[in-house]
Design a protein around this motif. Sequence first.
Motif, PDB file in Angstrom:
ATOM      1  N   HIS A 114       1.103  -1.349  -0.768  1.00  8.84           N
ATOM      2  CA  HIS A 114      -0.013   0.326  -0.102  1.00  8.84           C
ATOM      3  C   HIS A 114       0.749   1.175  -0.275  1.00  8.84           C
ATOM      4  O   HIS A 114       0.738   2.432  -0.366  1.00  8.84           O
ATOM      5  CB  HIS A 114      -0.471  -0.063   1.078  1.00  8.84           C
ATOM      6  CG  HIS A 114      -1.830  -0.808   0.851  1.00  8.84           C
ATOM      7  ND1 HIS A 114      -2.553  -2.588   1.366  1.00  8.84           N
ATOM      8  CD2 HIS A 114      -3.808  -0.455   0.376  1.00  8.84           C
ATOM      9  CE1 HIS A 114      -3.367  -2.777   0.583  1.00  8.84           C
ATOM     10  NE2 HIS A 114      -3.872  -1.309   0.066  1.00  8.84           N
ATOM     11  N   ILE A 117       2.196   1.639  -2.975  1.00  7.54           N
ATOM     12  CA  ILE A 117       0.962   3.024  -4.191  1.00  7.54           C
ATOM     13  C   ILE A 117       0.979   4.203  -3.890  1.00  7.54           C
ATOM     14  O   ILE A 117       0.754   4.382  -4.637  1.00  7.54           O
ATOM     15  CB  ILE A 117      -0.805   1.549  -4.017  1.00  7.54           C
ATOM     16  CG1 ILE A 117      -0.150   0.615  -4.386  1.00  7.54           C
ATOM     17  CG2 ILE A 117      -1.364   2.814  -5.195  1.00  7.54           C
ATOM     18  CD1 ILE A 117       0.284  -0.032  -6.077  1.00  7.54           C
ATOM     19  N   LEU A 120       3.346   6.030  -5.552  1.00  8.75           N
ATOM     20  CA  LEU A 120       2.770   6.079  -6.732  1.00  8.75           C
ATOM     21  C   LEU A 120       2.127   7.477  -7.694  1.00  8.75           C
ATOM     22  O   LEU A 120       2.442   8.146  -7.811  1.00  8.75           O
ATOM     23  CB  LEU A 120       2.514   4.666  -7.795  1.00  8.75           C
ATOM     24  CG  LEU A 120       2.343   4.318  -8.760  1.00  8.75           C
ATOM     25  CD1 LEU A 120       3.523   4.898  -9.473  1.00  8.75           C
ATOM     26  CD2 LEU A 120       1.850   3.097  -9.407  1.00  8.75           C
ATOM     27  N   ASP A 377      10.877  11.802 -11.259  1.00  6.56           N
ATOM     28  CA  ASP A 377      11.713  10.624 -12.607  1.00  6.56           C
ATOM     29  C   ASP A 377      11.443   9.342 -12.025  1.00  6.56           C
ATOM     30  O   ASP A 377      10.477   8.688 -12.731  1.00  6.56           O
ATOM     31  CB  ASP A 377      12.849  11.228 -13.145  1.00  6.56           C
ATOM     32  CG  ASP A 377      12.989  10.778 -14.418  1.00  6.56           C
ATOM     33  OD1 ASP A 377      11.538  10.267 -15.449  1.00  6.56           O
ATOM     34  OD2 ASP A 377      14.210  11.085 -14.679  1.00  6.56           O
ATOM     35  N   HIS A 378      11.953   9.054 -11.239  1.00  7.70           N
ATOM     36  CA  HIS A 378      12.656   8.068 -10.946  1.00  7.70           C
ATOM     37  C   HIS A 378      10.897   6.810  -9.929  1.00  7.70           C
ATOM     38  O   HIS A 378      11.554   5.906  -9.230  1.00  7.70           O
ATOM     39  CB  HIS A 378      13.948   7.151 -10.029  1.00  7.70           C
ATOM     40  CG  HIS A 378      14.607   7.529 -11.661  1.00  7.70           C
ATOM     41  ND1 HIS A 378      15.215   6.506 -12.458  1.00  7.70           N
ATOM     42  CD2 HIS A 378      15.558   7.917 -12.058  1.00  7.70           C
ATOM     43  CE1 HIS A 378      15.339   6.650 -13.900  1.00  7.70           C
ATOM     44  NE2 HIS A 378      16.003   7.995 -13.314  1.00  7.70           N
ATOM     45  N   PRO A 380       8.156   6.320  -9.991  1.00  8.80           N
ATOM     46  CA  PRO A 380       7.611   4.838  -9.946  1.00  8.80           C
ATOM     47  C   PRO A 380       7.663   3.781 -10.211  1.00  8.80           C
ATOM     48  O   PRO A 380       7.570   2.845  -9.147  1.00  8.80           O
ATOM     49  CB  PRO A 380       6.920   5.367 -11.633  1.00  8.80           C
ATOM     50  CG  PRO A 380       7.060   6.888 -11.901  1.00  8.80           C
ATOM     51  CD  PRO A 380       7.983   7.601 -10.917  1.00  8.80           C
ATOM     52  N   GLN A 381       9.521   3.751 -10.221  1.00  2.56           N
ATOM     53  CA  GLN A 381       9.921   2.633 -10.152  1.00  2.56           C
ATOM     54  C   GLN A 381      10.532   1.922  -9.263  1.00  2.56           C
ATOM     55  O   GLN A 381      10.441   1.178  -8.507  1.00  2.56           O
ATOM     56  CB  GLN A 381      11.844   3.089 -11.296  1.00  2.56           C
ATOM     57  CG  GLN A 381      12.238   2.090 -11.609  1.00  2.56           C
ATOM     58  CD  GLN A 381      13.000   2.638 -12.424  1.00  2.56           C
ATOM     59  OE1 GLN A 381      13.162   3.658 -12.871  1.00  2.56           O
ATOM     60  NE2 GLN A 381      14.316   2.154 -13.053  1.00  2.56           N
ATOM     61  N   MET A 384       7.576   0.597  -7.590  1.00  2.00           N
ATOM     62  CA  MET A 384       6.969  -0.489  -7.771  1.00  2.00           C
ATOM     63  C   MET A 384       7.769  -1.483  -7.497  1.00  2.00           C
ATOM     64  O   MET A 384       7.404  -2.747  -7.356  1.00  2.00           O
ATOM     65  CB  MET A 384       7.842  -0.494  -9.808  1.00  2.00           C
ATOM     66  CG  MET A 384       7.040  -2.327 -10.304  1.00  2.00           C
ATOM     67  SD  MET A 384       8.688  -2.345 -11.818  1.00  2.00           S
ATOM     68  CE  MET A 384      10.310  -2.388 -10.626  1.00  2.00           C
ATOM     69  N   VAL A 387       5.913  -1.904  -4.133  1.00  4.83           N
ATOM     70  CA  VAL A 387       4.974  -2.610  -4.046  1.00  4.83           C
ATOM     71  C   VAL A 387       4.848  -4.357  -4.416  1.00  4.83           C
ATOM     72  O   VAL A 387       4.492  -5.177  -3.969  1.00  4.83           O
ATOM     73  CB  VAL A 387       3.749  -2.448  -5.902  1.00  4.83           C
ATOM     74  CG1 VAL A 387       2.406  -3.091  -6.245  1.00  4.83           C
ATOM     75  CG2 VAL A 387       3.511  -0.986  -5.344  1.00  4.83           C
ATOM     76  N   MET A 388       6.165  -4.509  -5.574  1.00 12.55           N
ATOM     77  CA  MET A 388       6.091  -5.670  -5.808  1.00 12.55           C
ATOM     78  C   MET A 388       6.322  -6.647  -4.606  1.00 12.55           C
ATOM     79  O   MET A 388       6.220  -7.801  -4.395  1.00 12.55           O
ATOM     80  CB  MET A 388       7.359  -6.307  -7.379  1.00 12.55           C
ATOM     81  CG  MET A 388       7.984  -7.362  -7.661  1.00 12.55           C
ATOM     82  SD  MET A 388       8.536  -6.799  -9.090  1.00 12.55           S
ATOM     83  CE  MET A 388       9.500  -7.192  -8.907  1.00 12.55           C
TER      84      MET A 388
END
Lengths: 414, 657
Positions: A114, A117, A120, A377-378, A380-381, A384, A387-388
Amino acid sequence: MDSPAAQPSQADLALHDYWKRLLKIITSYRLAAVVLGLLTALTLLGTLNQIDESIYHTQKKYFESFIVVDMVNWFPVVLPGGYLLMAILFVNMLAGTLIKIRKNWKGLGLYIAHFGILLLIVSAAVTKHFAKEGNMALRPGMEGNEVLSFHDWQMDIIPVDENGKASEALVIPFKDLKDIGWEGERTFTSKDLPFDLVVKRFAMNSQPIPASAPIAEQSDGEVVDGFKLLNKPMEKEAERNVAGAYVEFVPKGEGEKQEAIIFAHLGGNFIKRTPYPVEMGGKTYGVQLSRERMEVPFTLRVDEFIFDKYAGVATAKNYQSNVTKIEDGEEESVIIKMNEPLRHRGFTFFQASFGPSADSPPEELYPVFQVVRNPSDHWPQISMWIVMAGLLFHLVLKLLQYLNKPSRKATATA
Amino acid sequence: MKSKLLSLLPIFLLTSLAMGYEPWPEDIVDQFASTPVIHNGRIKPFQTVATDSLFELSGRTKLEVQAGGKDYKLTATEWLMDVLFRPEYGRAHQSFGIDDHDVVVRIESMMKQKKRDRYSYDELFLETGNPRRKLGELAGIYQQKRQNEEKLDYLEEQVLLLAKRVSVYEGLAGTMVPVQPEGNLSLDTSLSEFLKDIPTLNMQQVEGMLRAGPEAMQAFGEQGASFYRMLERLYIMYRSSDGLLFFPPEDPENHTWESTSSLIEIALTSEGEQRQWAIDRLVLLENVAASAGDFDAFKGALMEYKTFVTNAAEKRGELSGLDAEMAFNKDPFLMGPRIMFIFAFILVAISWAFAFSRPGKYLAWGSIAMGGIGFLLLAQAMYYRSVIRGWAPVTNLYETFLFIAAGGFLFGVIFEYFTKKRIALSVGVILPMTCLLLANLFREANPSEDTLPPLVAVLRSNFWLTTHVLTITLGYCAGLVGALVSHFWIVGQALKINLKEKQFYKFITGMAYGIVLFSLLFSLVGTVLGGIWANYSWGRFWGWDPKENGALMIVLWTLFILHARLGGMIKDLGLHVCTILLGCIITFSWFGVNALGVGLHSYGFLGGVWRALFIFWTIELVVFGMAVWIKMRDNPEALKGMQGLLDKGPKKAEKPE
């Protein structure tokens, strides 16, 4: 109230109850489900909308809005917009995660996922509000550090000396122009100018039309120098819009005010602009509307542009620009190609496109870079990976639980 | 231009097939089949060129020929050999599939009285009044209409289709015309002889001379007029024989091979060694073409040409995918895996009739075995496809079908291992079977679509192809498996099968829920990875492009299912309805958005997509109908006020399995 023994009043209780109920709604799964369901519907409609409207307008209407009011075929749609839903989801997720998820290792995976996200969504908000983007086109051999906006305009007032030489322009940025609108007006004043500049009837997409032309009746604008400005609907490809405005030059001292229609030119870096000339207070100024510009703190020179196709067909194999980055007198060779952008000092240069057209001879081709400055810029990476990690942890945990369940063993062996 | 080229060949008014047909010897066909050539941007064996082209022209991979009272069945390679080396046969073969006879009428062919499915080039275009020109004119008009975004009617579409097919044929046949004995410059000399002695000219000069007309050729004396004619023919050949690239170029850095057209240009514009370099290669082709009537001589010439090209290409390291492609070509339409999964499905379907008795178990094992073979064949084909181009196994929509088929079987078998209820197994063979059937269906509906095209610049990254594309495709796969599992629950409940076995139904619910979780993991990570890739190639993480939105919808809906269940908004029935809806969303995102015709991911392969989707969605509507019926049957009160959805009181959250 200070004493713990004191009884809360009836009103306090009611208030407490009220807050409790609100908190319950805010943190509820139901709210999450409703928002997620609405977001799914919104995404579907926003996808179908692109058959008729540009992605730019769809984005504004569906995904960056607070409320969506639209007609899909003959079917009226009223939905909360993407921005609002995202904001609710964020609050719901943050509060829900903190309160609802079990605070032991069983809930750990979900906690992590969570927060990934949440990051994100934050990065999306940062991109929306703080990222800047535009493009830079350079012919091989040319140097540049100016990025042109795709959609935004600025008005330049350029002092010109008696020899016709221009000095540094005064700039009205887009944020001060965009909300003027067709019916509004705004006065700009500067101690460096002998006049006040009144901008009225600012149109995002416009066309100057001779007042005698039949189509001129469609415009309720005034006639200036035999022309009217037509306020046109936005183009499907937003990059094709041409901004325009009526302006008045009101002298600070004696003299008559002057009126003019200023409209932009389409085209990239290579178009020579001809500003509208104004003479006032014994001085000459050029006024123009141009794509809003952003400067990068270093210079790029394009040394070579390579466009490879596959043997005997038109399919593109590789777009590549061999460039030199010039900063503080130091030069460095860099290759920018598809999937391999140049990232430097917060700016990213992407091999986005090329000109003048696909069937031009190879020696005339030049690259067009998309330039983006995005503080997140980075993010979201990073999000991810978070989250993963969280979801994997949770899934493995669930699987182990399932495999160790006595009832399963019983049915499996039965 | 290409249509002009073929007219340079002598015309046999009585088609040559009436006199009989001499098939190619098998060993020659085999040698030719594995000879490398560049076609549509990629080095491949002639066999692939043949199969793809014949399929594009006729929708088939074999050609039936009746000649001299006998029947022959030609492979695609034999057909191509006729097109290239025995043009009189090539033009007489009925290679063009035409669905609507009105097309033949519209181009005013002499065949307008004879209604058939297939026509030969000569049948279509041998006619005074020139139906070939008519076709070109009509195609031009319709193409313009399409560019103006006007809607074309069915017949107009069909005319365009024929024009495309004819141009494919002419593109192939035209490559050999310059080196054919009949197609030469109508002189005693061959093309190579002619080029030996011609003065060095650049193409602009040639164009200038041709524009000036034959009168300007006075300088050449009496030969002027015939030289003009030759030059004119040479120019037509130069302009239209670049459909196949036969020889690796001189420059080791250059990856574009030379066609007969480019060899003509090199010879014409250079002199000395370089001219000889080009002429040597043209001679190799001339020898092959000249000996087509004598199989022994042909074999010698073919081997000489093949050895030359193969050695040159191998030296450049360009033949790494050739063997894999020859192996793949044994079953390029994946008939093997398709049939195995159909058998696997039949076995598992019968096994249900035997429930969990011994024969049922045997049948289930048989199904796993058949599916396993199908899976291995499919995996092998995907491996070959991957080696052929050197890219990860999924690069286009067609390949997602193959990957989801393989993944579906694996998911099914793994879940079956844990659950042993034969539901996962059933899903694990139904999904691959459907995917492979659909893949084939779409391929047949789009015969001009190359399923192994050269990769566009933005996709050329094995890192992203494996991470983003494979992950998101696995997400589709898991979601579809979940949706299929839910069908078992709803159909079982509706038909009142074993309703007393509450445990069994609860178990299916748990399984569907678990698979939805898996789907979430893959879809979410895959979608974000897609965003990260987009941020690397275009500079934005998210752009609300239809394909991105499709992926997002899957993620959002999966999250909706999980939270709605946690919040008690949906129970077992609701969960299954939502999972099936997830399946509908996945099919929309997977290939529906591609057919919208907007956005960055809208690539070809679209014919038949909407029809397949609407059929699927209609079936799912029936299933939703069943769900409503179950709800009314089991809980007649619930529907009255839709209390199930609107009940405001806090419900006890059901814990998912």
